[in-house]
Scaffold this active site. Structure first.
Site, mmCIF file in Angstrom:
data_model
loop_
_atom_site.group_PDB
_atom_site.id
_atom_site.type_symbol
_atom_site.label_atom_id
_atom_site.label_comp_id
_atom_site.label_asym_id
_atom_site.label_seq_id
_atom_site.Cartn_x
_atom_site.Cartn_y
_atom_site.Cartn_z
ATOM 1 N N CYS A 186 0.830 -1.201 0.000
ATOM 2 C CA CYS A 186 0.000 0.000 0.000
ATOM 3 C C CYS A 186 0.871 1.260 0.000
ATOM 4 O O CYS A 186 1.541 1.544 -0.972
ATOM 5 C CB CYS A 186 -0.973 -0.051 1.182
ATOM 6 S SG CYS A 186 -2.357 1.068 1.004
ATOM 7 N N HIS A 224 -3.526 -5.770 0.978
ATOM 8 C CA HIS A 224 -2.859 -5.959 2.267
ATOM 9 C C HIS A 224 -2.780 -7.429 2.677
ATOM 10 O O HIS A 224 -3.652 -7.899 3.410
ATOM 11 C CB HIS A 224 -3.624 -5.207 3.353
ATOM 12 C CG HIS A 224 -3.481 -3.721 3.289
ATOM 13 N ND1 HIS A 224 -2.479 -3.045 3.943
ATOM 14 C CD2 HIS A 224 -4.208 -2.783 2.651
ATOM 15 C CE1 HIS A 224 -2.595 -1.735 3.714
ATOM 16 N NE2 HIS A 224 -3.644 -1.552 2.927
ATOM 17 N N GLU A 234 -0.966 -8.685 4.890
ATOM 18 C CA GLU A 234 -0.772 -8.794 6.346
ATOM 19 C C GLU A 234 -2.102 -8.778 7.099
ATOM 20 O O GLU A 234 -2.153 -9.089 8.283
ATOM 21 C CB GLU A 234 0.153 -7.669 6.839
ATOM 22 C CG GLU A 234 -0.480 -6.307 7.073
ATOM 23 C CD GLU A 234 -0.745 -5.509 5.794
ATOM 24 O OE1 GLU A 234 -0.673 -6.084 4.689
ATOM 25 O OE2 GLU A 234 -1.047 -4.301 5.910
#
Lengths: 238, 734
Positions: free
Chosen positions: A85, A202, A204
């Site tokens: 990002c 994302h 994560e």
């Protein structure tokens, strides 16, 4: 096998990246942007967030942070660097990745689940994933509309640098499944060598069944397995 | 700088208040002092019209660590952990400058949470606008949403829940209530109580400018045409600065250098200085020349009244200044010592060596005169409630259902929440779109649940019952996720308290909240009162907003609202009765808010919660969804969405069909469960003597509802879901 999580003023996915590395069995340490060294680290993550408030242009100020010299050297030496990002935006601003990220086509911040088709497995982050696999990984950004000129796009395609494309759950990469207007549905690209990856979604955020799924762990596990290979071969060579 | 005898009107004080000040000071205040009284004794800061009634709310409980009176309330959730929570309105600024108004509303409430020592982990918001058929309303709506999103997203705090309703009564005066919650360990709680004579007082964060001048006073009068010109009373937000402040403060709290801390909100330096001194039973002396400024030639009055955002006032231990400055420097912030704590209980303002104001801190902060306003039941209530609606003869229930699903107040708010990052911090177990938001805690296997709720149509028709329902429904939402309700924060939005009818609404509303909070054992730990929400067109509906915290002991037991498994049995907990008054259906048919507010039996509501929580705790339920706006049919349709599974329903009640489908009878929850768990659920229901009824099965790709043998609804889920998902986007963008 230690991953550096770079913390810029305004980073806000640093904690999530840190936890994801731990959750997937790795080791992580925060590195403040004023540092100048990345000694002892095997991989680097530039996390999401709003470095310097996204003022001026996303990533435009962070690329001048002292740590970025070290990140460049780290990348030049062929070791793995992942920008997620805002981290992706910083990598393009720093010239470590081609292209740029424009405002989303609808001019709004978009937070939602998206499907990604894995287009290249020639990076340390996708080496363990089969080509064409669909991963469910969310996006959350206001400036994720990836853009390159046509000749660069051609180069990216020819050199296998397009790593992820937005798609339907079944792998249809038509514009219907493009959340932000990115050229050719591009969600992630690598450098020519393949060791630097930038992606808007994302990974994560999806390493736990309780909070949205585990498809992100493929990316971190690929990284660890590649690093283990490197460490093992270094041990043999020494 | 002696004030003229009429100057007190300029700062919004009455003759009586001015006389009281002269009397207490035994002299006339100077212009600076008068200005400080003007903001501190404004309704916004002093709660002079509401404080007496607020004292009747239940505020204590064995798990309450801090009730109202501090920057935010604190609740014990076990294992040494605590949750900090508060809601606050930013209505007036948002009416004039929606983007900055909403953004700084979020910024302000976040500061209230981390000032208490907690890491903010969740944001919610409650919004009210006029109908979307008006371009000004669409402008307000779009920019409020953008303002909320941009601030929270940049801060990295997930916006996990909220509610939005549309009604013509909010056209000129939208409501923006922002709620924030944080988590900390008990021992990390920080207070805003200045102590230790000689301890330095530091100002940290943004430089002080002329923005937000007199914002508190601005929020204490009605909105008029001229208000639109008062943009200078609206603050400008800088979420990046606040993110730095947040991280710096949390890092600072790890040292023991902080004696007291308070954020600068309404009335800026004036309120933070005098409140911190008053709470700590001490005084504070500051020098306005030491305050870093972003504009030239600011007067002492401007410095003391500025509402520039992203500033904190910190009292640190003497001799610790260097250590503190080092942490602020790391985050690129500048901490400036502007004064010190004194033991004279006075707020002393210096300009260099000259004393320019000297006032008793307590007089300024806590001793504004209280009013008891007179109240009178408004006449409209009789008028609106006598209405009886004739049944829609042979109405096509399928098309009525489709129309209701597309009402912006009922339709999916995806267009809104997709602009909010609701996943950052990766704790979001259940995000927007279910009954309650659920956040998993890294520190334990527990989860905390939040909701924010209020039905102002009900409150308009009966503020007592409507407000009790707001509490009951918030609790019901939490219960549907498996969370035990623990405490509330209330955002009370009303018209001018100087009008008897409005004050009556306020009194009734407080009484309703108090009653429901007592029965459901959810004390009020913090809150906000916003009066003067009216324009030339009239007052808003009385709008109490209830933000509620619940606890799930085992996060793996969390339940969501939608059906998951084909073949599951669908059971209604509760009973269907005719309650069309105040319903969205009636509003759609009659074009007005009419009828009697639905009835609420709080003791039965409590039984319902016990039943649902026991069932979830024993892992009996696959899904649980509250029946609210739009009634049973809308609740069932919503259960079919997300997974895209249909349901086959047979209702045996003999009520009129529209009331059965779309009426808003309270204390009902739709659950689904595996057939093998049914017997145990029936046992639980028998034990509690709370009625349940098997109404159908999950399956197929349509929602089918039969009443007395006739199929009245048969709608493909995919089609309904499309209408429901796209309605708000269509209304805003086309």
């Amino acid at each position: 096998m230690k991953t550096a999580i770079i913390v810029f003023p305004g980073s806000n996915c640093d904690l999530d990246a840190f936890n994801a590395i731990l959750q997937c069995g790795g080791e992580a340490e925060y590195v403040w942007h004023m540092e100048r060294e990345l000694e002892g680290f095997d991989a680097v993550i530039l996390p999401g967030g709003f470095s310097y408030g996204d003022y001026l242009r996303c990533g435009a100020i962070a690329r001048f942070s002292p740590i970025m010299e070290a990140v460049k050297k780290f990348a030049d030496s062929g070791r793995p660097v992942l920008g997620i990002c805002n981290g992706f935006q910083i990598l393009t601003e720093a010239g470590l990745l081609p292209g740029t990220l424009l405002r989303n086509k609808n001019l709004k911040f978009i937070c939602k689940g998206t499907f990604l088709k894995v287009e290249s497995t020639c990076t340390p982050f996708t080496s363990m994933i089969e080509k064409g696999r669909i991963l469910k990984i969310p996006v959350a950004h206001g400036d994720g509309n990836y853009f390159v000129d046509n000749s660069t796009l051609k180069d990216l395609e020819e050199n296998n640098q397009i790593v992820f494309r937005y798609s339907s759950p079944n792998g249809d990469t038509s514009s219907l499944f493009n959340p932000n207007g990115s050229i050719s549905n591009i969600a992630g690209v690598s450098n020519l060598r393949g060791n630097v990856l930038g992606m808007m979604p994302h990974p994560e955020r999806v390493v736990n069944v309780l909070t949205g799924g585990t498809d992100g762990s493929f990316i971190f596990r690929s990284l660890f397995s590649m690093l283990e290979g490197v460490i093992a071969s270094e041990a043999v060579n020494s | 700088m002696k004030p003229s005898t009429l100057d007190h009107f300029l700062v919004g004080l009455s003759q009586q208040e001015y006389d009281l000040i002269c009397n207490r000071l035994e002299r006339e205040p100077n212009w600076l002092e008068l200005s400080m009284f003007g903001v501190m004794w404004s309704e916004h800061c002093s709660y002079k019209n509401s404080r007496r009634l607020l004292k009747t709310l239940p505020v204590t409980g064995t798990h309450i660590l801090q009730g109202p009176g501090e920057n935010a309330g604190v609740v014990d959730i076990g294992e040494g952990l605590a949750v900090v929570m508060k809601v606050e309105s930013h209505n007036h600024p948002s009416a004039v400058e929606p983007y900055q108004g909403a953004a700084t509303g979020v910024g302000g409430i976040i500061r209230d949470i981390f000032t208490m020592g907690a890491r903010p982990v969740a944001l919610l918001n409650s919004l009210r606008f006029g109908e979307l058929d008006n371009s000004r309303t669409r402008y307000l709506f779009e920019n409020v949403v953008k303002g909320i999103g941009d601030y929270g997203n940049c801060m990295g705090i997930p916006t996990v829940g909220g509610e939005v309703y549309f009604d013509g009564h909010y056209r000129g005066n939208p409501l923006v209530n922002a709620m924030c919650a944080g988590v900390m360990r008990h021992e990390d709680i920080k207070y805003a109580r200045a102590s230790g004579s000689g301890n330095p007082v530091m100002l940290v964060g943004a430089a002080t400018g002329r923005d937000g001048m007199g914002g508190a006073a601005f929020a204490s009068v009605e909105l008029t045409r001229e208000s639109q010109e008062r943009k200078s009373a609206v603050q400008v937000g800088d979420p990046f600065m606040e993110k730095l402040l947040l991280e710096a403060c949390l890092e600072l709290f790890k040292t023991d250098a902080v004696v007291a801390i308070q954020d600068l909100g309404a009335a800026g330096l004036t309120s933070s200085c005098c409140e911190m001194a008053s709470r700590g039973n001490s005084g504070i002396a500051i020098d306005v020349l030491k305050v870093p400024r972003r504009e030239e030639n600011m007067t002492a009055v401007e410095v003391m009244l500025s509402e520039s955002q992203e500033r904190m006032l910190v009292v640190v231990g003497r001799g610790r200044e260097k250590e503190v400055s080092k942490i602020f420097d790391k985050w690129g912030l500048h901490g400036t010592v502007i004064g010190e704590v004194t033991d004279d209980c006075l707020l002393t303002i210096l300009e260099g060596s000259q004393v320019v104001a000297k006032l008793p801190a307590r007089l300024l902060a806590d001793e504004a005169p209280m009013f008891t306003r007179s109240s009178r039941k408004p006449e409209y209530i009789e008028e609106k409630t006598v209405f009886e609606m004739v049944e829609v003869a042979g109405g096509d229930m399928n098309s009525l259902l489709a129309r209701l699903l597309q009402r912006p107040s009922i339709a999916s708010k995806e267009w809104v929440y997709e602009q909010y990052d609701y996943m950052v911090r990766t704790g979001t177990v259940t995000g927007p779109g279910s009954d309650a938001a659920v956040i998993g805690l890294r520190e334990a296997k527990k989860a905390i649940a939040f909701t924010i709720d209020g039905n102002s149509s009900y409150c308009y028709l009966d503020p007592f019952k409507g407000s009790a329902i707001a509490v009951a429904e918030a609790a019901r939402n939490l219960v549907c996720s498996g969370a035990k309700p623990l405490a509330i924060t209330d955002g009370l939005n009303f018209g001018s308290p100087e009008r008897e009818e409005i004050f009556w609404q306020f009194e009734e509303s407080i009484a309703g909240i108090a009653e429901a909070c007592r029965v459901l054992e959810t004390p009020v730990i913090s809150g906000n009162v916003s009066f003067y929400n009216e324009t030339e067109e009239g007052a808003i509906f009385p709008t109490p907003i209830i933000g509620m915290l619940g606890l799930i002991e085992d996060v793996s037991k969390t339940v969501r609202s939608h059906f998951k498994n084909e073949g599951d049995v669908i059971v209604l907990l509760g009973e269907n009765t005719v309650e069309l008054g105040g319903s969205e259906y009636l509003k759609m048919m009659a074009g007005d808010t009419l009828g009697k507010c639905p009835n609420i039996d709080l003791e039965r509501e409590r039984l319902l919660h016990t039943l649902c929580l026991e069932a979830i705790n024993e892992r009996l339920l696959t899904s649980a969804h509250d029946c609210s706006e739009g009634g049973l049919a809308i609740a069932l349709a919503e259960c079919c969405f997300f997974e895209g599974i249909g349901a086959d329903i047979t209702l045996r009640d003999t009520l009129r069909a529209d009331a059965l489908l779309f009426g808003e009878a309270q204390s009902r929850i739709v659950v689904s469960l595996d057939n093998s768990k049914l017997t145990r659920l029936e046992e639980l229901s028998d034990n509690l003597d709370f009625p349940i009824e098997i109404i159908g099965r999950v399956g197929g790709d349509s929602l089918k509802i039969r009443i007395g043998g006739n199929e009245v609804i048969s709608s493909p889920v995919r089609e309904m879901e499309k209408h429901w998902r796209e309605a708000v986007k269509c209304a805003v963008e086309y």
